[in-house]
Design a protein around this motif. Structure first.
Motif, PDB file in Angstrom:
ATOM      1  N   GLY A  63       1.645   1.525   2.486  1.00 21.57           N
ATOM      2  CA  GLY A  63       1.964   0.273   1.805  1.00 21.57           C
ATOM      3  C   GLY A  63       3.374  -0.207   2.073  1.00 21.57           C
ATOM      4  N   ARG A  64       4.239   0.694   2.507  1.00 25.65           N
ATOM      5  CA  ARG A  64       5.632   0.329   2.786  1.00 25.65           C
ATOM      6  C   ARG A  64       5.874  -0.039   4.246  1.00 25.65           C
ATOM      7  NH1 ARG A  64       8.920   5.130  -0.470  1.00 25.65           N
ATOM      8  NH2 ARG A  64       7.966   4.792  -2.519  1.00 25.65           N
ATOM      9  N   TRP A  65       4.823   0.034   5.077  1.00 29.91           N
ATOM     10  CA  TRP A  65       5.004  -0.207   6.499  1.00 29.91           C
ATOM     11  C   TRP A  65       5.141  -1.690   6.812  1.00 29.91           C
ATOM     12  CZ3 TRP A  65       0.657   3.399   8.832  1.00 29.91           C
ATOM     13  CH2 TRP A  65       1.041   4.740   8.609  1.00 29.91           C
ATOM     14  N   THR A  66       5.824  -1.946   7.932  1.00 28.41           N
ATOM     15  CA  THR A  66       5.955  -3.316   8.427  1.00 28.41           C
ATOM     16  C   THR A  66       4.721  -3.684   9.239  1.00 28.41           C
ATOM     17  OG1 THR A  66       7.007  -2.635  10.498  1.00 28.41           O
ATOM     18  CG2 THR A  66       8.450  -2.997   8.583  1.00 28.41           C
ATOM     19  N   PRO A 175       8.297   8.158  10.590  1.00 31.65           N
ATOM     20  CA  PRO A 175       8.714   9.565  10.488  1.00 31.65           C
ATOM     21  C   PRO A 175       7.535  10.482  10.158  1.00 31.65           C
ATOM     22  CG  PRO A 175      10.111   8.112   9.147  1.00 31.65           C
ATOM     23  CD  PRO A 175       8.928   7.310   9.572  1.00 31.65           C
ATOM     24  N   GLY A 176       7.681  11.749  10.532  1.00 42.05           N
ATOM     25  CA  GLY A 176       6.680  12.749  10.190  1.00 42.05           C
ATOM     26  C   GLY A 176       5.332  12.483  10.830  1.00 42.05           C
ATOM     27  N   ASN A 177       4.270  12.916  10.140  1.00 40.83           N
ATOM     28  CA  ASN A 177       2.913  12.759  10.655  1.00 40.83           C
ATOM     29  C   ASN A 177       2.122  11.675   9.944  1.00 40.83           C
ATOM     30  OD1 ASN A 177       2.918  14.674  12.733  1.00 40.83           O
ATOM     31  ND2 ASN A 177       2.452  16.355  11.336  1.00 40.83           N
ATOM     32  N   SER A 178       2.804  10.796   9.236  1.00 40.40           N
ATOM     33  CA  SER A 178       2.101   9.730   8.516  1.00 40.40           C
ATOM     34  C   SER A 178       1.373   8.796   9.476  1.00 40.40           C
ATOM     35  CB  SER A 178       3.085   8.927   7.657  1.00 40.40           C
ATOM     36  OG  SER A 178       3.609   9.723   6.614  1.00 40.40           O
ATOM     37  N   GLY A 179       2.019   8.478  10.592  1.00 40.37           N
ATOM     38  CA  GLY A 179       1.382   7.603  11.575  1.00 40.37           C
ATOM     39  C   GLY A 179       0.146   8.238  12.173  1.00 40.37           C
TER      40      GLY A 179
END
Length: 305
Positions: A63-66, A175-179
């Motif tokens: 929800g915070r992604w561009t 960052p991390g493995n969220s993507g």
């Protein structure tokens, strides 16, 4: 500032080796599910389980992604669905080792396009020779390659190039493995239509579900997590050539798990691609010491927004 520089390249190489070890063995386990679920059904179930595991572990906050981050992750998910689906459809028709070798043409072409050094181009040529030998082995060996299987794995090779480019972009943007977690969610949604028919079959045999879970860990969670971390440490061309280790491990997995023959010509091809990987790695380390910021271990080439 010194810590990433000291550990990044060597850790990146180790991560690629770990991925190349895990992925073919996961594919070998998956191929045993094909008679019950079909290759596309196995792909859908495996990706869905992997997406669920990573979402629970990582707990992404999309929800915070561009908009740029979302677009990159969606395209990354398309590449994951394509490379997995078409590859599994291919290994339902041709042996695992040659399939991985042919699929490696994708990273190999990418490495050739991105390379700037003559030594790197020479190692790409060595890896390409290995691929040619595997192709000859498939045509004249005891197991002739199914033409449709070859077409399917070539399509997977194209998606693999897309996966490497977008994986580098996802690693840089998120960052991390969220993507990775959300990319697998996108892939799972895309594959849902071919996965729904497998639900009654899996519900009636929990052993199939267990094998699918093992496949998800070995062929998705571990390798994709390792590769995303490696793409943060290695340029895409070096990453692409290092993946030439995968046909070697695929041949080994096919022999150990599936009882597939490893002919002398196939083994020679495997030796060549291993040599290309080792040569590229050593050359890249040497270039890093001498080339400064323009050396091979600079940041991955960014994709346009």
């Amino acid at each position: 500032m010194q810590k990433p520089a000291a550990s990044g390249p060597l850790v990146g190489v180790a991560l690629v080796v770990g991925s190349c070890l895990s992925l073919p063995f996961g594919a070998a386990v998956a191929s045993q599910l094909f008679p019950a679920l079909g290759p596309w059904g196995v792909t859908s179930l495996r990706i869905a389980i992997a997406a669920l595991l990573l979402v629970v572990i990582v707990r992404p906050r999309p929800g915070r992604w561009t908009r740029s981050q979302w677009l990159t992750v969606i395209l990354f998910g398309v590449s994951l669905a394509g490379v997995n689906g078409f590859f599994y459809a291919a290994i339902d028709r041709i042996p695992l080792g040659p399939a991985v070798a042919i699929e490696f043409l994708g990273p190999l072409v990418l490495a050739a396009v991105l390379t700037r050094r003559l030594a790197d181009a020479a190692w790409v040529g060595v890896a390409l020779l290995g691929m040619v030998l595997l192709g000859i082995d498939g045509l004249v060996g005891a197991e002739a390659l199914d033409p449709l299987g070859v077409v399917l794995v070539l399509i997977a090779a194209g998606f693999w190039m897309m996966y490497i480019r977008l994986g580098a972009r996802v690693g840089a943007l998120i960052p991390g493995n969220s993507g990775l977690a959300m990319g697998l969610v996108v892939a799972a949604v895309l594959l849902l239509p071919v996965g729904v028919p497998t639900v009654p079959v899996v519900a009636a045999d929990l052993q199939l579900l267990l094998l699918a879970a093992v496949t998800a860990v070995l062929a998705s969670v571990i390798p994709y997590s390792f590769e995303l971390a490696a793409l943060r440490r290695l340029p895409q061309r070096v990453f692409g050539v290092l993946l030439s280790l995968e046909p070697a491990f695929a041949t080994l997995a096919g022999w150990l798990i599936l009882g597939q023959d490893a002919t002398p010509l196939r083994l020679l091809a495997v030796v060549l691609v291993i040599a290309a990987s080792v040569g590229t790695t050593l050359g890249a380390r040497g270039g890093r010491r001498g080339d400064g910021a323009s050396g091979p271990f600079t940041a991955p080439i960014p994709l346009p927004d």
